[in-house]
Design a protein around this motif. Sequence first.
Motif, PDB file in Angstrom:
ATOM      1  N   MET A 109       3.971  -1.387   3.844  1.00 49.17           N
ATOM      2  CA  MET A 109       3.431  -0.026   3.795  1.00 49.17           C
ATOM      3  C   MET A 109       4.546   0.922   3.385  1.00 49.17           C
ATOM      4  O   MET A 109       5.596   0.987   4.033  1.00 49.17           O
ATOM      5  N   MET A 110       4.304   1.660   2.307  1.00 50.42           N
ATOM      6  CA  MET A 110       5.330   2.571   1.806  1.00 50.42           C
ATOM      7  C   MET A 110       4.848   4.018   1.878  1.00 50.42           C
ATOM      8  O   MET A 110       3.747   4.302   2.333  1.00 50.42           O
ATOM      9  N   THR A 111       5.679   4.915   1.441  1.00 49.60           N
ATOM     10  CA  THR A 111       5.460   6.348   1.529  1.00 49.60           C
ATOM     11  C   THR A 111       4.038   6.770   1.162  1.00 49.60           C
ATOM     12  O   THR A 111       3.452   6.259   0.211  1.00 49.60           O
ATOM     13  N   GLY A 112       3.489   7.705   1.907  1.00 48.62           N
ATOM     14  CA  GLY A 112       2.141   8.170   1.600  1.00 48.62           C
ATOM     15  C   GLY A 112       1.587   9.108   2.647  1.00 48.62           C
ATOM     16  O   GLY A 112       1.970   9.056   3.817  1.00 48.62           O
ATOM     17  N   MET A 113       0.663   9.961   2.223  1.00 48.25           N
ATOM     18  CA  MET A 113       0.000  10.905   3.104  1.00 48.25           C
ATOM     19  C   MET A 113      -1.196  10.244   3.769  1.00 48.25           C
ATOM     20  O   MET A 113      -1.886   9.426   3.163  1.00 48.25           O
ATOM     21  N   GLY A 114      -1.455  10.578   5.026  1.00 51.39           N
ATOM     22  CA  GLY A 114      -2.648  10.102   5.705  1.00 51.39           C
ATOM     23  C   GLY A 114      -2.443   8.796   6.439  1.00 51.39           C
ATOM     24  O   GLY A 114      -1.318   8.420   6.793  1.00 51.39           O
ATOM     25  N   GLY A 167       0.835  -1.197   0.000  1.00 51.75           N
ATOM     26  CA  GLY A 167       0.000   0.000   0.000  1.00 51.75           C
ATOM     27  C   GLY A 167       0.866   1.242   0.000  1.00 51.75           C
ATOM     28  O   GLY A 167       1.857   1.319   0.737  1.00 51.75           O
ATOM     29  N   THR A 168       0.513   2.216  -0.824  1.00 59.03           N
ATOM     30  CA  THR A 168       1.308   3.434  -0.912  1.00 59.03           C
ATOM     31  C   THR A 168       0.490   4.570  -1.523  1.00 59.03           C
ATOM     32  O   THR A 168      -0.539   4.343  -2.151  1.00 59.03           O
ATOM     33  N   SER A 169       0.980   5.781  -1.332  1.00 61.09           N
ATOM     34  CA  SER A 169       0.290   6.959  -1.867  1.00 61.09           C
ATOM     35  C   SER A 169       1.322   7.980  -2.315  1.00 61.09           C
ATOM     36  O   SER A 169       2.077   7.723  -3.244  1.00 61.09           O
ATOM     37  N   THR A 170       1.413   9.120  -1.623  1.00 57.26           N
ATOM     38  CA  THR A 170       2.319  10.186  -2.029  1.00 57.26           C
ATOM     39  C   THR A 170       3.772   9.695  -2.054  1.00 57.26           C
ATOM     40  O   THR A 170       4.292   9.236  -1.056  1.00 57.26           O
TER      41      THR A 170
END
Length: 367
Positions: A303-308, A186-189
């Motif tokens: 879990m990788m880089t991301g906002m929230g 899972g990742t985002s920003t």
Amino acid sequence: MLVDDSAVVRQVLTALLGKDDSIEVIASASDPIFAMDKLNSNWPDVIVLDVEMPRMDGITFLKKIMAIRPTPVIICSTLTEKGAATSMQALAAGAVAIVTKPKAGLKNFLELDAGDIVQAVKAAAGANLRPIRAMHATAPIHTLSTPTTNTAYPSIKINIDEVIPALDIHATSAMAVTTDKLVAIGTSTGGTQALELVLTQLSRTAPGIVIVQHMPEKFTAAFAERLNKICAVEVIEAKNGDRVIPGRALIAPGGRHMQVKRSGAQYHVEILDAPPVNRHRPSVNVLFRSVAKCAGRNALGIMMTGMGDDGALGMRDMHDAGAETIAQDEKTCVVYGMPKEAVKLGAVDKIVPLDTIAQLIEVYGNR
């Protein structure tokens, strides 16, 4: 600073961002040439940039910015296949987020997504650009995207329990270990750059991987296609019923949820048309909880880089079900949000730098 040839976009974004006390729009420009003049006198913390403009396109301007003075840049792109392809080029040049805009109903669309746009600007302002610059120095890297809601459900926000019931730990922990393992990411920003670094290091025999990267619809297909060209593993935008097999990475399609199902010892994905879960669609929480329920200790969660905080609860479910869990460390994250929240919940077994994640996946698959 806002750089967009649409006066409506500049006007609406200036008003929306100006409502937040922590954000000041110091300038706007109709194209990069005008923007260059204004940058000489006042350099912003964040630039919101269109990609298709007269006199100089956004990608050329972005490359100049990154060469002169690396600055967080958010791409403001049309929600089309052409817009997605162009945005991938911008991401490869060093942008840190995508904000989408439709061809019609622009003002209404931007106002509905005001919360996401404001959060994207705040995340960009606090982004750590060192990992981006380091990875660009060694290979052509795509950077990231931003959490998106789906306009089909503009006012609907649901809890994860309404998509996937809460975990039954006793039933999950009783599952036998099989030879079919899977990895859930899972990742985002900052995620597209991080995913590219990880996936390009994997061998064809790597365990099957399922991924949620917060990215708008149409953009995930372009992202998967570009990755597939440079990776040994097969990288595709997931379709309903696709099997999770060694040597394949399935990326959840933008605008839809993805969950994993199990049939005997085999895994496949199910693509869901459901409202956003806590603003996100696809949601990392939805993916991770499904993996906890159907794979349990046969899975590795990353879990990788991301906002929230999307994915933190789902990673705790995976951890409680016996899965191994790791989080990217703060130093190598563009935004240390999602990993931090998972760590705070006690859901993480190991905290590791980005450049070790591929090796950990290979080791896990070879056990």
